[in-house]
Design a protein around this motif. Structure first.
Motif, PDB file in Angstrom:
ATOM      1  N   ARG A 148       0.795  -1.394  -0.044  1.00  0.00           N
ATOM      2  CA  ARG A 148       0.212  -0.028   0.075  1.00  0.00           C
ATOM      3  C   ARG A 148       0.871   1.413  -0.043  1.00  0.00           C
ATOM      4  O   ARG A 148       2.015   1.440   0.538  1.00  0.00           O
ATOM      5  CB  ARG A 148      -0.896   0.136   1.232  1.00  0.00           C
ATOM      6  CG  ARG A 148      -2.462  -0.119   0.908  1.00  0.00           C
ATOM      7  CD  ARG A 148      -3.158  -0.128   2.201  1.00  0.00           C
ATOM      8  NE  ARG A 148      -3.885   1.003   2.104  1.00  0.00           N
ATOM      9  CZ  ARG A 148      -4.819   1.508   3.183  1.00  0.00           C
ATOM     10  NH1 ARG A 148      -4.660   0.905   4.214  1.00  0.00           N
ATOM     11  NH2 ARG A 148      -5.081   2.540   3.151  1.00  0.00           N
ATOM     12  N   PRO A 197      -7.429  -3.897   5.104  1.00  0.00           N
ATOM     13  CA  PRO A 197      -7.530  -2.352   5.654  1.00  0.00           C
ATOM     14  C   PRO A 197      -8.649  -1.981   6.431  1.00  0.00           C
ATOM     15  O   PRO A 197      -8.841  -0.833   6.754  1.00  0.00           O
ATOM     16  CB  PRO A 197      -7.127  -1.471   4.466  1.00  0.00           C
ATOM     17  CG  PRO A 197      -8.093  -2.308   3.526  1.00  0.00           C
ATOM     18  CD  PRO A 197      -8.175  -3.833   3.693  1.00  0.00           C
ATOM     19  N   GLN A 198      -9.247  -2.880   7.104  1.00  0.00           N
ATOM     20  CA  GLN A 198     -10.641  -2.498   7.756  1.00  0.00           C
ATOM     21  C   GLN A 198     -10.241  -3.000   9.336  1.00  0.00           C
ATOM     22  O   GLN A 198      -9.784  -3.831   9.749  1.00  0.00           O
ATOM     23  CB  GLN A 198     -11.845  -3.278   7.439  1.00  0.00           C
ATOM     24  CG  GLN A 198     -12.523  -2.858   6.411  1.00  0.00           C
ATOM     25  CD  GLN A 198     -11.984  -3.486   5.142  1.00  0.00           C
ATOM     26  OE1 GLN A 198     -11.641  -4.506   4.834  1.00  0.00           O
ATOM     27  NE2 GLN A 198     -11.730  -2.466   3.948  1.00  0.00           N
ATOM     28  N   PHE A 203     -11.217  -2.156  13.562  1.00  0.00           N
ATOM     29  CA  PHE A 203     -12.202  -1.877  14.670  1.00  0.00           C
ATOM     30  C   PHE A 203     -11.703  -1.782  16.006  1.00  0.00           C
ATOM     31  O   PHE A 203     -10.816  -2.346  16.359  1.00  0.00           O
ATOM     32  CB  PHE A 203     -13.076  -3.333  14.578  1.00  0.00           C
ATOM     33  CG  PHE A 203     -14.079  -3.297  13.493  1.00  0.00           C
ATOM     34  CD1 PHE A 203     -15.325  -2.735  13.608  1.00  0.00           C
ATOM     35  CD2 PHE A 203     -13.552  -3.696  12.187  1.00  0.00           C
ATOM     36  CE1 PHE A 203     -16.177  -2.879  12.380  1.00  0.00           C
ATOM     37  CE2 PHE A 203     -14.350  -3.619  11.071  1.00  0.00           C
ATOM     38  CZ  PHE A 203     -15.372  -3.255  11.222  1.00  0.00           C
ATOM     39  N   GLN A 211     -15.795   0.555  13.768  1.00  0.00           N
ATOM     40  CA  GLN A 211     -14.985   0.771  12.941  1.00  0.00           C
ATOM     41  C   GLN A 211     -14.282   2.004  12.625  1.00  0.00           C
ATOM     42  O   GLN A 211     -14.669   3.056  12.871  1.00  0.00           O
ATOM     43  CB  GLN A 211     -15.759   0.571  11.486  1.00  0.00           C
ATOM     44  CG  GLN A 211     -14.776   0.258  10.333  1.00  0.00           C
ATOM     45  CD  GLN A 211     -15.220   0.125   8.767  1.00  0.00           C
ATOM     46  OE1 GLN A 211     -16.420   0.038   8.707  1.00  0.00           O
ATOM     47  NE2 GLN A 211     -14.339   0.148   7.648  1.00  0.00           N
ATOM     48  N   ILE A 240     -11.882   4.063  10.477  1.00  0.00           N
ATOM     49  CA  ILE A 240     -11.529   4.297   9.117  1.00  0.00           C
ATOM     50  C   ILE A 240     -10.275   4.603   8.571  1.00  0.00           C
ATOM     51  O   ILE A 240      -9.683   5.468   9.210  1.00  0.00           O
ATOM     52  CB  ILE A 240     -12.643   5.419   8.462  1.00  0.00           C
ATOM     53  CG1 ILE A 240     -14.061   5.027   8.515  1.00  0.00           C
ATOM     54  CG2 ILE A 240     -12.326   5.648   7.077  1.00  0.00           C
ATOM     55  CD1 ILE A 240     -14.454   3.859   7.609  1.00  0.00           C
ATOM     56  N   ASP A 241      -9.624   3.843   7.652  1.00  0.00           N
ATOM     57  CA  ASP A 241      -8.357   3.883   7.385  1.00  0.00           C
ATOM     58  C   ASP A 241      -8.329   4.820   5.759  1.00  0.00           C
ATOM     59  O   ASP A 241      -8.946   4.169   4.946  1.00  0.00           O
ATOM     60  CB  ASP A 241      -7.634   2.630   7.156  1.00  0.00           C
ATOM     61  CG  ASP A 241      -6.311   2.642   6.535  1.00  0.00           C
ATOM     62  OD1 ASP A 241      -5.930   3.731   6.171  1.00  0.00           O
ATOM     63  OD2 ASP A 241      -5.769   1.596   6.349  1.00  0.00           O
ATOM     64  N   THR A 242      -8.166   5.987   5.745  1.00  0.00           N
ATOM     65  CA  THR A 242      -8.393   6.732   4.778  1.00  0.00           C
ATOM     66  C   THR A 242      -6.746   6.629   3.894  1.00  0.00           C
ATOM     67  O   THR A 242      -6.538   7.723   3.171  1.00  0.00           O
ATOM     68  CB  THR A 242      -8.651   8.069   4.999  1.00  0.00           C
ATOM     69  OG1 THR A 242      -7.572   8.663   6.014  1.00  0.00           O
ATOM     70  CG2 THR A 242     -10.072   8.383   5.496  1.00  0.00           C
ATOM     71  N   GLY A 243      -5.773   5.800   4.358  1.00  0.00           N
ATOM     72  CA  GLY A 243      -4.646   6.112   3.726  1.00  0.00           C
ATOM     73  C   GLY A 243      -3.707   7.034   4.265  1.00  0.00           C
ATOM     74  O   GLY A 243      -2.635   7.299   3.604  1.00  0.00           O
ATOM     75  N   ARG A 272      -7.059  -7.558  16.045  1.00  0.00           N
ATOM     76  CA  ARG A 272      -8.086  -8.030  16.915  1.00  0.00           C
ATOM     77  C   ARG A 272      -7.922  -9.557  17.248  1.00  0.00           C
ATOM     78  O   ARG A 272      -7.061 -10.225  16.596  1.00  0.00           O
ATOM     79  CB  ARG A 272      -9.212  -7.920  15.974  1.00  0.00           C
ATOM     80  CG  ARG A 272      -9.299  -7.769  14.492  1.00  0.00           C
ATOM     81  CD  ARG A 272     -10.709  -7.858  13.997  1.00  0.00           C
ATOM     82  NE  ARG A 272     -10.686  -7.250  12.375  1.00  0.00           N
ATOM     83  CZ  ARG A 272     -11.776  -7.328  11.664  1.00  0.00           C
ATOM     84  NH1 ARG A 272     -12.966  -7.898  12.277  1.00  0.00           N
ATOM     85  NH2 ARG A 272     -11.697  -6.891  10.499  1.00  0.00           N
TER      86      ARG A 272
END
Lengths: 534, 311
Positions: A11, A64-65, A67, A72, A74-77, A237
């Motif tokens: 990524r 890329p999810q 928690f 959740q 959020i992964d916006t990069g 997790r």
């Protein structure tokens, strides 16, 4: 960045670097680095922006999810990393969050006003905790996928992600799991193991799990090592350990050395489940009063996943083997002799008897080291024999003000000199005639070994495994009032009789030599690491 | 351009609407971007759907391109149960996306292609994987479908400002919705216990707590329903009361157990006002109130596709 590269293979991520305040700790890998809670959301402006692409080849899926419980994240990069000024210290953090509630105020007032009497109460607590620490322990139960999914209170099913294998010919590595990049006995030994790992031909991967300003991160010992200072909570997790998974898929990891790292203790089972051939060795230094023994307790309850417990003192071996019934073959005493001093060339350092006897305290100015006991001893001796003794206290810590207050109260300014850690510790041993270890708890202090190597005897509170090196005549009862009484008596003897002082040093030196005949930690680890490289 | 290796499963739930189902299947077979899997959930239909599907499977000409899978349920479990079963099946077959709709939704030829393109474009602009993408639903005469309008977010035009013909939405109905696999795994499946009504609203709200979904305006589906009307509690009559009963119970349960008593009370007041304004017959009102009370004891648990169904 290494952390993100490992758990986000392939990524491209944008890293925004922010400079926080001195009273904050760096936030490098936790969930706030995804949502910018402490950086962007706090109105900070980044001082640097970088875009990086991970070149890591994945061996399994890295979704890329993320928690946080059931929320959740959020992964916006983008990763928002909070750094802190180079000169920030733990004190800055503590001053922002002072422990000044009514209970703390009462505690501090009692400690300052009645240090000796108050210690009766504290020693009772210590005794109770010691008793609890000796009670049988139950093996720790890991959060396996099966267990998580069987637990009715956890409705969300856990999916197991199995790690891939590192390609043949991958770089051989050893994980060194530390508490933090900061000064401490366990850390000094951890640093030594980094060196040994390199010498054995492995790539050192150093993980820390404790918040801190990490002042040691720039030390040359860590050059050419992969450093992963973790800040929790990670993107993990149940059923998956993405960082370990990535490391094991990328490197040929032969072993793991644990130095007071809870994160690694908690994941030892995962390593053994998927990579049973990887050796796990922990080093233990001290049995704590609280948490039923501290790290030795954490180690004991995870014994089934640990191949070898390296302990630095016979007391620890006794605690693990005789009290908690660990397999004696798995518990090895290997002293840290030679880590900071060379005991072999030691000679007794005579003193000029016409001058006052100089008594030294070397250590951090923190509760564990009990500076008030040293000061009270100085006060008692000054009262009994004014001018016959001199005192040096070297070290700093959160009890600096407390110590200064007591010194002022007992008017010890003329006979007691305070030194910071900026002064070489060797200079203090050179100026001193005897070392007084006043701690409420220890393993075997490195200062004891250093003092004996510098040719001066040691008298010590009878705590931890100090009795391994200090004979009966140099041991002091633990409770403050008794310790001060015993110290006064012992130091008076040493001041009156240079012969006694020399005899004490000789007895201690003999014990140290005998103790040093045990395979040293350095030799043990060098031999062990060589075996891992076959 | 790299080949798109993602597997998309079209999931169609059908019950006693064979003629419309045939049109739906034809629409699917003529997509510019064919689904990789076609899962047809026969909700225990009694109009010969089973026979037709047997033949359809035997004569299926796109077997080399589309993996056909027919799920025949032993009893009618409503739309909610059907979608739950179909999505679960898509997960079991390894699909990366489930594309779900009813047996009266006719996707236009490029509906799936546009939906996937929109999903990718929005994910890139948002910097994160979107939890769902839905199509623009029109009535068969080309006007907007009154009952299938998604609820937009406060910043619904965010992607439009960036040049995409896509709106941000927080809930939609199950008429052409693309749902990623990770969403099913992390958020579970729609409540099968709802049977009918509000399953789509609850599910799409559930999965958009952290990130909104999208409506791709260029992806069009025609909804072939009887008449193009919205629905509210003023329209209750003897024929449709059964649906409103489910609606009252399901939505009441959602508000009560997920949002709290205050939201439940607000919902009850809204239902009451609507029924009052629509002069709904008292016996029918009583039946609705009974279902609103039933909501207190009705709180289904989320099913997850990774957990096998207890037989």
């Amino acid at each position: 960045m290494n952390y993100n590269a490992l758990i986000q293979p392939g990524r491209t991520l944008v890293f925004k670097l922010y400079m926080g305040e001195k009273w904050q700790y760096p936030r490098l890998t936790d969930l706030t680095t995804l949502n910018g809670l402490l950086t962007r959301e706090a109105g900070l402006k980044p001082f640097e922006e970088l875009s990086m692409t991970s070149t890591v080849e994945p061996g399994s899926a890295y979704p890329p999810q993320y928690f946080d419980q059931d929320q959740q994240v959020i992964d916006t990069g983008v990763r928002y990393l909070l750094l802190t000024p180079d000169d920030a210290t733990d004190k800055d953090v503590e001053s922002k969050h002072p422990n000044d509630g009514p209970r703390a105020k009462l505690y501090n007032a009692l400690e300052l006003s009645f240090p000796t009497q108050f210690d009766v109460f504290r020693d009772t607590k210590r005794s109770i905790r010691e008793y609890l620490g000796r009670k049988p322990v139950k093996p720790w139960i890991p959060r396996t996928v099966e267990r998580e999914n069987a637990w009715s209170g956890h409705h969300h099913p856990v999916v197991e992600i199995k790690p891939g294998k590192a390609p043949a010919g991958s770089r051989k590595a050893v994980i060194i799991a530390m508490h933090w990049f900061q000064a401490g006995g366990a850390e000094r030994w951890a640093l030594e193991t980094v060196k040994l790992v390199k010498q054995a031909g492995f790539y050192p991967i150093v993980i820390t799990d404790r918040d801190g300003h990490q002042p040691w991160i720039t030390r040359p010992e860590f050059d050419d090592a992969l450093l992963l200072p973790l800040t929790a909570p990670l993107q993990e997790r149940p059923g998956d350990a993405p960082l370990l998974r990535a490391l094991f898929e990328h490197f040929d990891i032969r072993g793991i050395l644990i130095h007071h790292c809870q994160w690694m203790y908690d994941r030892a089972w995962w390593v053994k489940k998927y990579f049973p051939q990887t050796k796990i060795v922990d080093s233990l230094h001290i049995v704590e009063y609280f948490f039923r023994g501290g790290y030795p307790h954490e180690s004991a309850i995870r014994d089934q996943w640990i191949d070898l417990h390296h302990v630095i003192s016979p007391q620890l071996r006794h605690w693990l083997v005789d009290i908690h019934h660990l397999d004696g073959k798995k518990v090895v005493v290997a002293p840290l002799v030679g880590l900071t001093a060379d005991a072999e060339k030691a000679t007794f350092k005579p003193r000029d008897v016409s001058k006052p006897l100089t008594v030294a305290f070397v250590g951090r100015m923190v509760r564990q080291k009990r500076p008030e006991a040293f000061i009270l001893t100085a006060h008692a001796l000054q009262q009994a024999r004014p001018g016959k003794f001199r005192f040096i206290m070297q070290g700093n810590g959160d009890m600096d003000i407390f110590a200064d207050t007591l010194i002022k109260r007992y008017n010890l300014g003329k006979v007691l000199e305070r030194r910071s850690m900026a002064t070489p510790v060797a200079k203090t041993y050179e100026d001193a005639d005897v070392l007084l270890v006043s701690s409420i708890n220890e393993g075997i202090t490195l200062t004891t070994i250093e003092a004996l190597s510098a040719g001066i005897p040691v008298i010590s509170a009878d705590v931890g495994s100090q009795s391994t090196l200090v004979p009966k005549q140099g041991l002091l009862r633990r409770m403050t009032s008794k310790m001060v009484h015993d110290a006064q008596s012992a130091l008076t003897h040493l001041a009156d009789s240079e012969d006694n002082r020399k005899q004490l040093w000789v007895a201690e030196e003999n014990r140290l030599e005998k103790f040093s005949q045990l395979e040293s930690a350095d030799d043990l680890f060098a031999r062990m690491l060589k075996g891992w490289n076959k | 351009m790299a080949e798109d290796k993602r597997k998309i499963a079209a999931v169609v739930v059908t019950f006693n609407r064979l003629d419309k189902l045939k049109t739906v299947l034809h629409c699917l077979e003529t997509q510019t971007r064919l689904p990789d899997q076609l899962i047809i959930v026969n909700n225990a239909a009694t109009d010969g759907t089973d026979k037709y599907l047997e033949k359809y499977q035997k004569d299926f000409k796109l077997g080399d391109k589309i993996q056909l899978d027919i799920v025949t349920l032993p009893e009618n479990v409503g739309g909610a149960g059907g979608f739950s079963a179909g999505m679960r099946r898509s997960y079991e077959l390894g699909a990366d996306f489930a594309w779900i709709f009813d047996d009266d939704g006719y996707p236009q030829p490029d509906a799936l292609e546009k939906l996937v393109d929109g999903y990718d474009a929005a994910s890139e602009k948002m910097g994160t994987d979107i939890p769902f993408a839905c199509s623009l639903v029109k009535f068969i005469d080309g006007t907007i479908s009154e009952m299938n309008n998604p609820v937009t977010t406060w910043d619904w035009g965010r992607l439009m400002a960036q040049g995409l013909n896509i709106a941000l939405v927080s809930r939609c109905s199950f008429v052409s919705v693309l749902i990623p696999r990770w969403v099913m795994e992390d958020y579970g499946l729609p409540y099968k216990e709802y049977f009918i009504w509000f399953d789509d609203a609850e599910y799409t709200m559930r999965i958009t707590k952290a990130c909104p979904g999208i409506q791709v305006m260029d992806s069009v589906v025609l909804h072939d329903m009887g008449s193009n009307k919205g629905v509210n509690y003023s329209m209750i009559d003897d024929k449709n009361i059964w649906k409103f009963e489910y609606g009252a119970r399901n939505e009441g349960s959602f508000h009560l157990h997920h949002e709290g008593v205050y939201q439940y009370a607000r919902f009850v007041a809204m239902v009451r006002n609507n029924m009052h304004r629509g002069h709904v017959a008292k016996p029918l009102q009583k039946r609705v109130y009974k279902k609103l009370r039933e909501a207190w004891g009705f709180n289904p648990q989320v099913d997850y596709p990774q957990v096998p169904v207890k037989r």
